[in-house]
Design an enzyme around this catalytic site. Structure first.
Site, PDB file in Angstrom:
ATOM      1  N   ASP A 150       0.807  -1.210   0.000  1.00  0.00           N
ATOM      2  CA  ASP A 150       0.000   0.000   0.000  1.00  0.00           C
ATOM      3  C   ASP A 150       0.848   1.270   0.000  1.00  0.00           C
ATOM      4  OD1 ASP A 150      -2.438   1.327  -0.025  1.00  0.00           O
ATOM      5  OD2 ASP A 150      -3.280   0.116   1.583  1.00  0.00           O
ATOM      6  N   ASP A 205     -10.005   4.005  -4.285  1.00  0.00           N
ATOM      7  CA  ASP A 205     -10.700   2.837  -3.743  1.00  0.00           C
ATOM      8  C   ASP A 205     -12.127   2.708  -4.271  1.00  0.00           C
ATOM      9  OD1 ASP A 205      -8.445   2.353  -2.294  1.00  0.00           O
ATOM     10  OD2 ASP A 205      -9.253   3.065  -0.385  1.00  0.00           O
TER      11      ASP A 205
END
Length: 292
Positions: A150, A205
């Site tokens: 990430d 996202d």
């Protein structure tokens, strides 16, 4: 194990970085397929919630269909030990990651894990910044096959350098591990990442909807936006030229079975297939409807 890792790490650091291949080749000749814990369980992941999907994926023959990765997302972490090696949360994973990986492998699945290129993960657990080679060796020892990496808490960090460093660390650890990069496409990742990772997030996202949702901070100011299926589709429309064997655009994980209508689920799934996207399921495997 730690003494062995320290010796191996020291030996590795004597080799110039150019001696390493950029990534493990041949791990994603087609887009990767599997299951990830985040969309349904978020921070509530634990050993039982990972073992159960492993059983379900075999029972429902998803493994036979190609869904071979079972991936734990954020919030599995414990603290780093005195030597800087990452540990698992002993309350959530009492038998340890090595035991869990062995169980997943016994089911014919591959084991995936999560970390972050910054000082902390998005949920504020220890990130890999400054510990890339240590973490890679721990993952290899545990039997990890897939790393979702990430991009939270990465102020003043160069993304190409950070992901290249972890790619080299994974290769040096000696176990083939697929690298899924999650920088949200902020630096047009698709233009430089094909020699470093096997897939890269190309957007922000996703949410289980065809519409976006704007989030706000405590003062009422816009903070971050979750993207609907249609927005993500538009953002990926011109990126197909960058995708191919071992290097795929990733428009985020699937939301099939997480609250949309059956027609929306079918459209969402079909569009991800058309984009040659990784197909990472994110629902409750034990409570899937026949339609899902």
């Amino acid at each position: 194990m730690k003494k062995i890792l320290i010796v191996a790490l020291a030996a590795t650091l004597l080799i110039t970085p150019s001696a390493f291949a950029q990534k493990w080749e041949g791990l994603a000749k087609t887009p990767q397929m599997g299951w990830n814990s985040w969309n349904k369980f978020a921070s509530n992941t634990n050993e039982q919630l990972v073992r159960e999907p492993a059983d379900a994926m075999v029972e429902k023959r998803l493994v036979d269909a190609g869904y071979v990765y079972l991936n734990i997302d954020d919030c599995w972490h414990g603290e780093r030990d005195a030597q800087g090696f990452i540990t698992e949360n002993k309350e959530k994973f009492p038998l340890g990651m090595k035991s869990l990986a062995d169980y997943i492998h016994s089911k014919g699945l591959k084991f995936g894990i999560y970390s972050d290129a910054g000082e902390q993960t998005c949920a504020c657990f220890p990130g890999s910044l400054g510990h890339e080679y240590q973490d890679a060796y721990v993952y290899a020892h545990w039997g990890v096959d897939y790393l979702k990496y990430d991009w939270c808490y990465t102020d003043n960090i160069n993304p190409k350098g950070a992901y290249n460093l972890m790619s080299k660390a994974l290769h040096a650890a000696g176990r083939p591990i697929l690298l899924s990069m999650r920088e949200w496409g902020n630096s047009q990742t698709w233009t430089w990442a094909s020699e470093i990772g096997h897939s890269w997030r190309s957007t922000g996202d996703i949410r289980a909807s065809f519409e976006d949702m704007q989030h706000y901070d405590e003062n009422g100011n816009p903070s971050w936006k979750q993207l609907g299926v249609l927005t993500i589709l538009d953002l990926n429309a011109d990126l197909r030229q960058y995708a191919g064997p071992d290097h795929w655009n990733d428009p985020d994980m699937l939301e099939v079975g997480n609250g949309m209508t059956v027609a929306e689920d079918r459209a969402h799934f079909s569009l991800w297939c058309m984009m040659a996207a990784p197909l990472i399921i994110g629902n409750d495997q034990n409570n899937m409807t026949k339609e899902t």
